[in-house]
Design a protein around this motif. Structure first.
Motif, PDB file in Angstrom:
ATOM      1  N   LEU A 101      49.505  23.353  25.288  1.00 16.83           N
ATOM      2  CA  LEU A 101      50.034  22.133  25.898  1.00 16.83           C
ATOM      3  C   LEU A 101      50.064  21.005  24.857  1.00 16.83           C
ATOM      4  O   LEU A 101      51.015  20.218  24.787  1.00 16.83           O
ATOM      5  CB  LEU A 101      49.154  21.748  27.089  1.00 16.83           C
ATOM      6  N   ALA A 102      49.018  20.964  24.018  1.00 16.31           N
ATOM      7  CA  ALA A 102      48.966  19.950  22.959  1.00 16.31           C
ATOM      8  C   ALA A 102      50.114  20.144  21.978  1.00 16.31           C
ATOM      9  O   ALA A 102      50.689  19.173  21.470  1.00 16.31           O
ATOM     10  CB  ALA A 102      47.625  20.018  22.220  1.00 16.31           C
ATOM     11  N   ALA A 103      50.471  21.416  21.727  1.00 16.83           N
ATOM     12  CA  ALA A 103      51.571  21.694  20.809  1.00 16.83           C
ATOM     13  C   ALA A 103      52.867  21.114  21.379  1.00 16.83           C
ATOM     14  O   ALA A 103      53.678  20.514  20.658  1.00 16.83           O
ATOM     15  CB  ALA A 103      51.713  23.189  20.584  1.00 16.83           C
ATOM     16  N   LEU A 104      53.062  21.269  22.689  1.00 12.31           N
ATOM     17  CA  LEU A 104      54.249  20.700  23.336  1.00 12.31           C
ATOM     18  C   LEU A 104      54.261  19.180  23.155  1.00 12.31           C
ATOM     19  O   LEU A 104      55.266  18.580  22.741  1.00 12.31           O
ATOM     20  CB  LEU A 104      54.235  21.052  24.840  1.00 12.31           C
ATOM     21  N   PHE A 105      53.104  18.553  23.425  1.00  7.42           N
ATOM     22  CA  PHE A 105      52.996  17.106  23.276  1.00  7.42           C
ATOM     23  C   PHE A 105      53.300  16.687  21.831  1.00  7.42           C
ATOM     24  O   PHE A 105      54.048  15.739  21.575  1.00  7.42           O
ATOM     25  CB  PHE A 105      51.586  16.670  23.686  1.00  7.42           C
ATOM     26  N   ALA A 106      52.748  17.450  20.895  1.00  5.97           N
ATOM     27  CA  ALA A 106      52.922  17.102  19.476  1.00  5.97           C
ATOM     28  C   ALA A 106      54.390  17.196  19.074  1.00  5.97           C
ATOM     29  O   ALA A 106      54.903  16.341  18.343  1.00  5.97           O
ATOM     30  CB  ALA A 106      52.062  18.015  18.604  1.00  5.97           C
ATOM     31  N   VAL A 107      55.060  18.230  19.558  1.00  9.73           N
ATOM     32  CA  VAL A 107      56.479  18.368  19.224  1.00  9.73           C
ATOM     33  C   VAL A 107      57.258  17.166  19.761  1.00  9.73           C
ATOM     34  O   VAL A 107      58.094  16.578  19.067  1.00  9.73           O
ATOM     35  CB  VAL A 107      57.049  19.687  19.799  1.00  9.73           C
ATOM     36  N   ILE A 108      56.927  16.759  20.972  1.00  9.14           N
ATOM     37  CA  ILE A 108      57.649  15.634  21.577  1.00  9.14           C
ATOM     38  C   ILE A 108      57.424  14.341  20.785  1.00  9.14           C
ATOM     39  O   ILE A 108      58.370  13.647  20.439  1.00  9.14           O
ATOM     40  CB  ILE A 108      57.221  15.427  23.055  1.00  9.14           C
ATOM     41  N   VAL A 109      56.164  14.040  20.471  1.00 11.33           N
ATOM     42  CA  VAL A 109      55.924  12.736  19.846  1.00 11.33           C
ATOM     43  C   VAL A 109      56.154  12.744  18.339  1.00 11.33           C
ATOM     44  O   VAL A 109      56.508  11.720  17.765  1.00 11.33           O
ATOM     45  CB  VAL A 109      54.510  12.174  20.139  1.00 11.33           C
ATOM     46  N   LEU A 110      55.957  13.898  17.687  1.00  8.44           N
ATOM     47  CA  LEU A 110      56.071  13.896  16.227  1.00  8.44           C
ATOM     48  C   LEU A 110      57.478  14.231  15.761  1.00  8.44           C
ATOM     49  O   LEU A 110      57.991  13.618  14.826  1.00  8.44           O
ATOM     50  CB  LEU A 110      55.084  14.889  15.609  1.00  8.44           C
ATOM     51  N   PHE A 111      58.104  15.213  16.407  1.00  9.80           N
ATOM     52  CA  PHE A 111      59.392  15.663  15.897  1.00  9.80           C
ATOM     53  C   PHE A 111      60.562  15.098  16.689  1.00  9.80           C
ATOM     54  O   PHE A 111      61.636  14.876  16.159  1.00  9.80           O
ATOM     55  CB  PHE A 111      59.430  17.194  15.860  1.00  9.80           C
ATOM     56  N   LEU A 112      60.349  14.867  18.007  1.00  9.88           N
ATOM     57  CA  LEU A 112      61.428  14.279  18.802  1.00  9.88           C
ATOM     58  C   LEU A 112      61.236  12.774  18.941  1.00  9.88           C
ATOM     59  O   LEU A 112      61.989  12.114  19.649  1.00  9.88           O
ATOM     60  CB  LEU A 112      61.494  14.949  20.179  1.00  9.88           C
ATOM     61  N   LEU A 113      60.206  12.233  18.268  1.00  5.05           N
ATOM     62  CA  LEU A 113      59.948  10.794  18.221  1.00  5.05           C
ATOM     63  C   LEU A 113      59.798  10.164  19.596  1.00  5.05           C
ATOM     64  O   LEU A 113      60.232   9.040  19.841  1.00  5.05           O
ATOM     65  CB  LEU A 113      61.060  10.076  17.428  1.00  5.05           C
ATOM     66  N   GLY A 114      59.186  10.922  20.521  1.00  3.28           N
ATOM     67  CA  GLY A 114      58.945  10.372  21.855  1.00  3.28           C
ATOM     68  C   GLY A 114      57.873   9.304  21.816  1.00  3.28           C
ATOM     69  O   GLY A 114      57.009   9.312  20.949  1.00  3.28           O
ATOM     70  N   ASN A 115      57.954   8.380  22.747  1.00  2.00           N
ATOM     71  CA  ASN A 115      56.919   7.361  22.888  1.00  2.00           C
ATOM     72  C   ASN A 115      55.602   8.044  23.251  1.00  2.00           C
ATOM     73  O   ASN A 115      55.546   8.860  24.165  1.00  2.00           O
ATOM     74  CB  ASN A 115      57.342   6.377  23.977  1.00  2.00           C
ATOM     75  N   GLN A 116      54.531   7.697  22.530  1.00  2.00           N
ATOM     76  CA  GLN A 116      53.279   8.431  22.705  1.00  2.00           C
ATOM     77  C   GLN A 116      52.645   8.214  24.073  1.00  2.00           C
ATOM     78  O   GLN A 116      52.115   9.144  24.670  1.00  2.00           O
ATOM     79  CB  GLN A 116      52.290   8.051  21.596  1.00  2.00           C
ATOM     80  N   VAL A 117      52.721   6.998  24.570  1.00  2.00           N
ATOM     81  CA  VAL A 117      52.094   6.705  25.860  1.00  2.00           C
ATOM     82  C   VAL A 117      52.830   7.445  26.977  1.00  2.00           C
ATOM     83  O   VAL A 117      52.229   8.193  27.762  1.00  2.00           O
ATOM     84  CB  VAL A 117      52.082   5.187  26.129  1.00  2.00           C
ATOM     85  N   ALA A 118      54.155   7.271  27.022  1.00  2.00           N
ATOM     86  CA  ALA A 118      54.931   7.897  28.091  1.00  2.00           C
ATOM     87  C   ALA A 118      54.835   9.419  27.998  1.00  2.00           C
ATOM     88  O   ALA A 118      54.610  10.101  29.008  1.00  2.00           O
ATOM     89  CB  ALA A 118      56.389   7.450  28.004  1.00  2.00           C
ATOM     90  N   SER A 119      54.974   9.971  26.798  1.00  2.00           N
ATOM     91  CA  SER A 119      54.916  11.424  26.637  1.00  2.00           C
ATOM     92  C   SER A 119      53.543  11.949  27.016  1.00  2.00           C
ATOM     93  O   SER A 119      53.418  13.004  27.650  1.00  2.00           O
ATOM     94  CB  SER A 119      55.223  11.820  25.188  1.00  2.00           C
ATOM     95  N   GLY A 120      52.510  11.217  26.624  1.00  2.00           N
ATOM     96  CA  GLY A 120      51.149  11.637  26.939  1.00  2.00           C
ATOM     97  C   GLY A 120      50.933  11.703  28.447  1.00  2.00           C
ATOM     98  O   GLY A 120      50.380  12.669  28.963  1.00  2.00           O
ATOM     99  N   LEU A 121      51.399  10.674  29.142  1.00  2.00           N
ATOM    100  CA  LEU A 121      51.247  10.661  30.605  1.00  2.00           C
ATOM    101  C   LEU A 121      51.999  11.836  31.222  1.00  2.00           C
ATOM    102  O   LEU A 121      51.472  12.558  32.071  1.00  2.00           O
ATOM    103  CB  LEU A 121      51.767   9.338  31.183  1.00  2.00           C
ATOM    104  N   ALA A 122      53.240  12.050  30.756  1.00  2.00           N
ATOM    105  CA  ALA A 122      54.062  13.108  31.339  1.00  2.00           C
ATOM    106  C   ALA A 122      53.440  14.478  31.091  1.00  2.00           C
ATOM    107  O   ALA A 122      53.319  15.296  32.009  1.00  2.00           O
ATOM    108  CB  ALA A 122      55.470  13.051  30.751  1.00  2.00           C
ATOM    109  N   VAL A 123      53.024  14.733  29.860  1.00  2.00           N
ATOM    110  CA  VAL A 123      52.435  16.036  29.538  1.00  2.00           C
ATOM    111  C   VAL A 123      51.130  16.218  30.309  1.00  2.00           C
ATOM    112  O   VAL A 123      50.811  17.319  30.767  1.00  2.00           O
ATOM    113  CB  VAL A 123      52.226  16.166  28.014  1.00  2.00           C
ATOM    114  N   GLY A 124      50.385  15.132  30.472  1.00  2.00           N
ATOM    115  CA  GLY A 124      49.135  15.210  31.232  1.00  2.00           C
ATOM    116  C   GLY A 124      49.386  15.612  32.672  1.00  2.00           C
ATOM    117  O   GLY A 124      48.696  16.475  33.235  1.00  2.00           O
TER     118      GLY A 124
END
Lengths: 306, 527
Positions: free
Chosen positions: A73-96
């Motif tokens: 799950l962390a890998a999914l989050f990392a891909v979103i915020v690091l490679f797709l440049l997603g907002n960390q707060v919003a992505s974190g909440l969604a992945v959570g």
């Protein structure tokens, strides 16, 4: 005497999962990534570990699978915020939320099932000491490992190149890139580590302390973890102190309730949370210390220059 | 190419054989601009080679290509005669290329030794301490390896950068505007270090737009303009004027000025101000007395990081003082230390901050809307509604008045080059007809022509009776426009020097604390 043993024992058991997950989150935040999906990752780790133990009876396999499940799950989050440049707060909440939902779904057939508690590992000689023997030295291995990992991480941050690179990445990814490090790789690995630790913490709760699975088992501990890292001003030793303080407060309020003091139980239940907020507020007053340890780039999207 | 060859011959460089580094026809384009167009350049071992050009001429991009931070679109880079593709800074370093950045790549919360160890594979901070001291001693760069970087002055940080490069035993050292962060008194020591390095056989690429320095230090100079190489010359044989003409393509206009006729009542006054900024790494201002009268320009000189930022914040109202300190500041006769920025502006204050995008202007907004931000009191708002025709007219007037190059008042602020946006912001503030204008780094990163326009307008504003306070890192600029100059050092302000008595040596001494007695002065000497 019995009471003191109960308090000590309860404190370390309550503190262990918080400390393990917080150390993982510390690594991620030090590298500059704010991972707000800890709650979901702990849930997923808890349910994965529980299912493994229920079906195989192998506790260490359960711990490992719990860690791996949360790490995916962390890998999914990392891909979103690091490679797709997603907002960390919003992505974190969604992945959570995703993690929590997945845990509930996978765990549906096991709702309210129990497993025998993970066997404890009494430390020879020490576990026979009066009061503290049963209180501190008669637990599962993870309980002893948590402070050991804290010491290890303190040492890594203080004295190793790996720790230095991690701190550098969190302070200024642009500079770290300019002097020749791969910021995205450092952050990716840090987030994976954070996920793995959160999974182990969840596993500890489901197979060692609660020994059952039910939806909502993590009960906000993932959020306390995020707060603890701030409370500890991004230093491993303070994070550990915070985890044990929170553990003590949790047990303390149970004790007060059991003695039968005339205080509404809701108020007592909120004591650990209030204590954490007060502690954070007090510690945040020392701006210089915060500035020296806080990862400046925390939560900021980093776009690599080409 | 002929000029190049004869210059090489005259210098007896490289025994007539392969250059250490050679660039052939290198081109790098960004979406909006071709930063380097068909650039060729060669550097020999032991040579101090200048790359000369205005801001925006493409010098920094070129260096980033050499150092592997950016990749060229076309063209070859040869190292000792071999074609190389330098894909990353680590690769450049392993070839033997070191770089001292203009904006330092140091991490503030780490110590000197920790910072250096990050670029030294397999080295621990502790193991490096001795070598840092040794290199420091050999090349005249004393530095404490255990100091935290945030506690160091800008000059000390530069030393750390240089020591870091030297520890890797570079064959080629790139220095990007190294003197721009030093007080005048620090420059000879830097030059001495560079000469010692060159005589050790290291090649130096010295990036600068300061002609005097290049003539004093460099054997050859490659002059760039608009992304192209204009000429390769021997600077010792040139004059400042001929170099300047190569660099900007025409003669530098100079601002005409008349003697000031200041009024007697101060328009801006700070009395005995002590101020502790909220940022724990900021500079505390101590015991500051400052007076600016209508019709004069007062300059604040100093090495950056000595309290300029804090002083500007206190004056502009970005940082307000506590109520008890209201009397410390007065603007146009009103005591306003605890007033916010908007209230102070109503007294007739105008302010041009150091950062254009983000503080001087909102990058995503059009120039029209950016005008509204500070000029809204000038008939641009009626019954709470924006009168867009008025706002657009104001923006158009600023654009015309300051010769701002842009697509019109509807252009987004971020689409303008730094110099053009600065001209627009200055035009906007001047258009307010302020009683007091505070301007921070008026021409930082602005090309020579635009800088001359800005300076001329500031002097004209003074002649119309405005009190002007100019804070600048560029001493030459203050010597050109200011009627009186104070120097700021570690949060303290020197006595003011009138224009005629302000020479480089005296101000240079002030910049390293020559005006403070006792402890501070002593630590300044060792710093």
């Amino acid at each position: 005497m019995e009471t003191l043993t109960f308090v000590l024992s309860g404190t370390v058991i309550a503190a262990t999962p918080l400390l393990i997950a917080a150390l993982g989150e510390l690594a991620a935040e030090k590298s500059g990534v704010l991972n707000l999906s800890i709650e979901g990752m702990m849930s997923l780790g808890a349910v994965a570990a529980f299912i493994v133990v229920k079906n195989t009876g192998d506790y260490w396999l359960g711990v490992f699978i719990g860690g791996v499940a949360a790490m995916l799950l962390a890998a999914l989050f990392a891909v979103i915020v690091l490679f797709l440049l997603g907002n960390q707060v919003a992505s974190g909440l969604a992945v959570g939320i995703l993690g929590g939902g997945m845990a509930a779904l996978i765990g549906k057939p096991y709702e309210s099932a129990t497993v025998p508690p993970m066997p404890s590992f009494p430390i020879p000689i020490l576990s026979h000491a009066p009061v503290i023997g049963r209180g501190l030295f008669d637990h599962v291995l993870l309980v002893y490992m948590a402070p050991a990992i804290a010491v290890l991480m303190w040492w890594i941050f203080k004295s190793t190149k790996v720790g230095l690179v991690l701190r550098a990445t969190g302070e200024s990814p642009e500079t770290t890139h300019a002097i020749g490090y791969n910021v995205l790789v450092v952050r990716f690995l840090s987030v994976l580590f954070g996920g793995f630790m959160a999974g182990i913490a969840g596993a500890f709760i489901s197979i060692a302390s609660a020994t059952l699975w039910s939806d909502g088992l993590i009960a906000g501990r993932g959020w306390i973890v995020v707060a603890l890292v701030v409370f500890g001003a991004w230093r491993a030793e303070r994070v550990a102190l915070g985890a044990y303080l929170f553990g003590a407060a949790t047990i303390g309020q149970l004790l007060v309730q059991s003695i039968g003091v005339e205080v509404p139980s809701q108020l007592l239940t909120s004591v650990p949370y209030i204590a954490t907020i007060v502690a954070i507020a007090l510690l945040s007053m020392d701006g210089k210390r915060i500035r020296l340890n806080a990862p400046v780039s925390l939560g900021r999207v980093y776009r690599e220059a080409h | 190419m002929d000029a190049n060859a004869s210059a090489n011959q005259a210098l007896n460089l490289g025994k007539g054989d392969t250059p250490l580094l050679e660039l052939v026809g290198v081109t790098k384009a960004f979406p909006s601009i071709v930063a380097n167009n068909d650039v060729s350049l060669s550097v020999f071992s032991g040579e101090i080679h200048a790359v000369l050009g205005e801001n925006g001429a493409g010098k920094s991009t070129l260096m980033k290509l050499i150092y592997g931070v950016l990749a060229p679109d076309s063209g070859q880079i040869r190292w000792q005669g071999q074609d190389v593709a330098i894909g990353a800074p680590a690769q450049a370093r392993s070839l033997g290329i070191g770089m001292v950045f203009q904006h330092f790549s140091l991490l503030e919360s780490l110590t000197v030794a920790e910072n250096i160890s990050l670029t030294m594979p397999g080295e621990t901070p502790r193991g490096l301490e001795e070598r840092i001291a040794e290199i420091g001693g050999r090349f005249g760069l004393p530095i404490d390896p255990r100091a935290l970087v945030h506690s160091l002055s800008v000059g000390q940080r530069q030393r750390v950068e240089i020591v870091r490069c030297l520890l890797q035993r570079p064959r080629l050292l790139i220095m990007d505007e190294p003197t721009s962060v030093l007080p005048p008194t620090g420059i000879p020591a830097l030059f001495e270090t560079i000469r010692r390095l060159a005589s050790d056989g290291c090649a130096i690429l010295f990036i600068s737009h300061k002609l005097e320095e290049i003539r004093a230090l460099c054997q050859r100079a490659t002059v760039m303009r608009g992304g192209r190489v204009i000429a390769t010359v021997r600077p010792a044989e040139e004059t400042n004027e001929t170099l300047a003409r190569l660099m900007i393509g025409r003669d530098i206009p100079t601002a005409a000025r008349r003697p000031p006729r200041p009024a007697t009542t101060p328009a801006l006054q700070l009395r005995n101000l002590d101020y502790q900024p909220a940022d724990p790494f900021g500079t505390t201002l101590k015991n500051i007395d400052l007076t600016v009268r209508p019709g004069e320009i007062v300059g604040i000189a100093g090495v950056s990081g000595n309290g300029q930022r804090e002083l500007a914040a206190v004056l502009s109202g970005e940082a307000t003082l506590p109520r008890a300190m209201r009397d410390s500041l007065s603007i146009a006769g009103a005591r306003c230390g605890d007033w916010g920025a908007d209230k102070r502006r109503r007294l007739g204050l105008a302010f041009v901050p150091e950062e254009r995008n983000g503080r001087g202007a909102v990058p995503e907004m059009s120039l029209t809307k950016n005008s509204l931000l500070t000029a809204h009191r000038f008939g641009m708002v009626r019954r709470g509604m924006i009168a867009f025709a008025q706002v657009r007219a104001y923006a158009e007037a600023c654009i015309k008045d300051m010769d701002v190059r842009c697509s019109g008042p509807g252009a987004e602020a971020r689409s303008l080059s730094g110099g053009n946006l600065q001209k627009f912001i200055i035009g906007r503030e001047i258009g307010l007809k302020p009683k007091v204008l505070i301007v921070s780094q008026p021409t930082w990163g602005v090309d020579v022509g635009a800088a001359a326009t800005i300076r001329r307008r500031i002097i004209e504003l003074r002649d119309s009776g405005t009190a002007v306070l100019a804070i600048s890192d560029e001493l030459e600029e203050l010597l050109e426009i200011a009627d009186r100059i104070h120097v700021i050092f570690r949060g303290r302000l020197s006595p003011s020097l009138v224009r005629e008595e302000a020479d480089g040596a005296l101000i240079g001494g002030y910049m390293t604390g020559g005006f403070v007695g006792g402890h501070d002065a002593r630590t300044a000497v060792t710093a």
